[in-house]
Motif scaffolding. Sequence first.
Motif, short mmCIF file in Angstrom:
data_model
loop_
_atom_site.label_atom_id
_atom_site.label_comp_id
_atom_site.label_asym_id
_atom_site.label_seq_id
_atom_site.Cartn_x
_atom_site.Cartn_y
_atom_site.Cartn_z
N ASP A 207 1.06 -1.05 -0.19
CA ASP A 207 -0.19 0.20 -0.24
C ASP A 207 1.44 1.39 -0.04
O ASP A 207 1.96 1.85 0.01
N LYS A 209 0.64 4.91 1.83
CA LYS A 209 0.28 5.56 2.63
C LYS A 209 0.34 7.20 2.96
O LYS A 209 -0.22 7.63 3.55
N GLY A 221 -4.70 6.89 6.39
CA GLY A 221 -5.42 5.40 6.34
C GLY A 221 -4.65 4.61 4.85
O GLY A 221 -4.45 3.15 4.77
N TYR A 264 -2.77 -9.38 10.53
CA TYR A 264 -2.29 -8.54 9.18
C TYR A 264 -0.46 -8.20 9.34
O TYR A 264 -0.74 -7.67 10.66
N ASN A 280 -1.85 -5.82 12.70
CA ASN A 280 -2.35 -5.51 13.19
C ASN A 280 -3.61 -6.08 13.36
O ASN A 280 -3.42 -7.93 12.79
N ARG A 282 -6.48 -7.16 11.90
CA ARG A 282 -7.70 -6.90 10.90
C ARG A 282 -7.46 -6.83 9.21
O ARG A 282 -6.14 -6.16 9.37
N GLY A 284 -6.50 -5.11 6.29
CA GLY A 284 -5.83 -3.97 5.43
C GLY A 284 -6.17 -3.56 4.90
O GLY A 284 -6.88 -3.88 4.09
N ASP A 285 -6.62 -1.47 4.32
CA ASP A 285 -7.45 -0.83 3.54
C ASP A 285 -6.09 0.64 3.62
O ASP A 285 -6.01 0.24 4.16
N PRO A 286 -6.12 0.16 1.63
CA PRO A 286 -7.22 -0.67 1.22
C PRO A 286 -6.21 -1.68 0.07
O PRO A 286 -6.99 -2.29 -0.55
N GLU A 287 -5.32 -2.84 0.71
CA GLU A 287 -4.44 -4.47 0.20
C GLU A 287 -6.16 -4.70 0.55
O GLU A 287 -5.76 -5.48 -0.35
#
Length: 416
Positions: A207, A209, A221, A264, A280, A282, A284-287
């Motif tokens: 990603d 950042k 994010g 993550y 993390n 949860r 990942g966003d946007p991956e």
Amino acid sequence: MKILIVGTGAREHALARSLSQDPTVTDLHAAPGNPGIGAVATLHAVDQLDSAAVTALATELGVDLVVVGPEAPLVAGVSDAVRAAGIPVFGPSAAAAQLEGSKAFAKEVMAAAGVPTAEPRVVTEAAQIDAALDAFGAPYVVKDDGLAAGKGVVVTQDRALAAAHAAECLSKDGGRVVVEDYLDGPEVSLFVLCDGTRVLPLVPAQDFKRVGDGDTGPNTGGMGAYSPLPWAPADLVDQVVREVAQPTVDEMARRGTPFVGVLYCGLALTSRGTRVVEFNARFGDPETQVVLARLATPLAGVLHAAATGALDTVPALDWREDAAVTVVVASEGYPTSTRTGDPITGLADAEALPGVHVLHAGTRQEGDTVVSAGGRVLSVVGVGVDLAAARSAAYAGVERIGLTGSHHRSDIAARV
Ligand code: GLY
């Protein structure tokens, strides 16, 4: 299978999209979701941080699985409450989510599990800041111990800025700061599904950042992502499973707080080997938007198996040959400020392009119009035979979107 997704972002829209394409999913719900998710799921106006309300909804709907997207409900104990009601949940307990909720805790687990990471110093008093910064030197890496919505980490050559960030984090109630060695080398995100004892890796993604082209400006994010990573070592996934994910899951189980959900692994491929930058708890966003775009295996059974301690029953995952690129369209001022309430045009035009789909993040429905409602507004995903084709598709989609004052990076996956 009946499924309830918890969350509001493009990551949850990506999950909803994949689950809606799974023939075993008969009924899809989201709490609270967003207008994009509303196209494939029934939305429920329930506060995602309210464990009792989410549990009541899941019970009332009679769902077979709850998938919790963001970190805040996990740390708030939503998974614990749902699990206590006897409903399988994909998402760690509040105790296990401390792998993301506290950087100091994550470092302690990594040390116990022998996971390679930067040496940390945990600072609890302002008087310790100078010594900690001096111990490592520039570039300074200063991390808020707790959740900070992507704004907790500062990496800078500027000592005064590093010290100011540390002081600001410490000024919070119970504030703690982790100062650590800078890890050189490219970063990779690898999501590993966990059922408490076993692990199942997805494919790596990268990603972007920083807000500006060429990795300039403040952290966000995440402004875009791509997968696959043609430059990554062929054995990276096996290595991370062996040296990072499995030892961490074993250590969490040993502590009596088994990790169920997605671990993550934020990694740096340094000159001294692969190191964990952060965990993390949860997706990942946007991956997630690019990883799920490449997953051919239907998603519901895999998440249900992780939630019920049955990952050993999942056959090897099937991946499309395609590449995927996502570009985030952000509102004016993001990440410093957020302009909202502007109409978004061109969504259908973008979706009509071959290989393009548009995932909603900060959007809201006003009558017939979708308007901006957050910093990251949309994730436009392009899928193609290779990264160049996927990138062209994503940017063709972005060009179709109209949103006053919006901005996006123009160099996502450009160098690769
Ligand atoms: N893409 C960074 C994150 O999800 O935290």
